[in-house]
Write a protein that holds these residues in place. Sequence first.
Motif, short mmCIF file in Angstrom:
data_model
loop_
_atom_site.label_atom_id
_atom_site.label_comp_id
_atom_site.label_asym_id
_atom_site.label_seq_id
_atom_site.Cartn_x
_atom_site.Cartn_y
_atom_site.Cartn_z
N HIS A 14 0.83 -1.21 0.00
CA HIS A 14 0.00 0.00 0.00
C HIS A 14 0.86 1.26 0.00
CE1 HIS A 14 -3.41 -2.63 0.63
NE2 HIS A 14 -2.67 -3.26 1.53
N LEU A 45 -9.57 0.10 -1.31
CA LEU A 45 -9.30 -1.15 -2.01
C LEU A 45 -10.08 -2.25 -1.30
CD1 LEU A 45 -7.72 -3.08 -3.91
CD2 LEU A 45 -5.90 -3.08 -2.19
N HIS A 47 -10.64 -6.34 -1.50
CA HIS A 47 -10.12 -7.56 -2.14
C HIS A 47 -10.37 -8.77 -1.25
CE1 HIS A 47 -6.55 -8.14 0.43
NE2 HIS A 47 -6.43 -6.82 0.41
N ASP A 56 -5.19 -11.53 -5.49
CA ASP A 56 -6.22 -10.84 -4.69
C ASP A 56 -6.13 -9.33 -4.88
OD1 ASP A 56 -7.07 -13.27 -3.75
OD2 ASP A 56 -6.15 -13.04 -1.78
N HIS A 57 -4.91 -8.79 -4.88
CA HIS A 57 -4.72 -7.34 -5.00
C HIS A 57 -4.80 -6.84 -6.44
CE1 HIS A 57 -3.25 -7.76 -0.89
NE2 HIS A 57 -3.33 -6.44 -0.77
N SER A 61 -9.58 -7.51 -7.30
CA SER A 61 -9.82 -6.35 -6.45
C SER A 61 -10.85 -5.39 -7.04
CB SER A 61 -8.50 -5.61 -6.20
OG SER A 61 -7.96 -5.16 -7.43
N LEU A 70 -0.10 -0.07 -6.49
CA LEU A 70 0.37 -0.89 -5.39
C LEU A 70 1.77 -1.42 -5.67
CD1 LEU A 70 -2.86 -3.00 -4.80
CD2 LEU A 70 -2.11 -0.98 -3.55
#
Length: 84
Positions: A14, A45, A47, A56-57, A61, A70
């Motif tokens: 992040h 965000l 996720h 996932d990110h 997401s 990111l």
Amino acid sequence: VQLGRWFDKPIGPHPKAMYQVAFLPNQFDQVVPWLMLNREGLDILVHPETGDAVADHMDHSLWLGKKLDLNIEFLRQVSSTLSN
């Protein structure tokens, strides 16, 4: 909904300070619309937690507000360390 921790500086992938909130999949239809209407200019965000942090990110997401860049390399390094 489980309230998490406040991070005053960038952490993990992040790029900005953040606050973490966790909720179950069956709460999605209640939590996400509330966040959409009450984010007050925050970039959020959303996720899942499938065990594949990179996917996932990146792939699974949802962004509310501006999509931030990111540090995915961080997630790749953590994932490779965990799988060794």
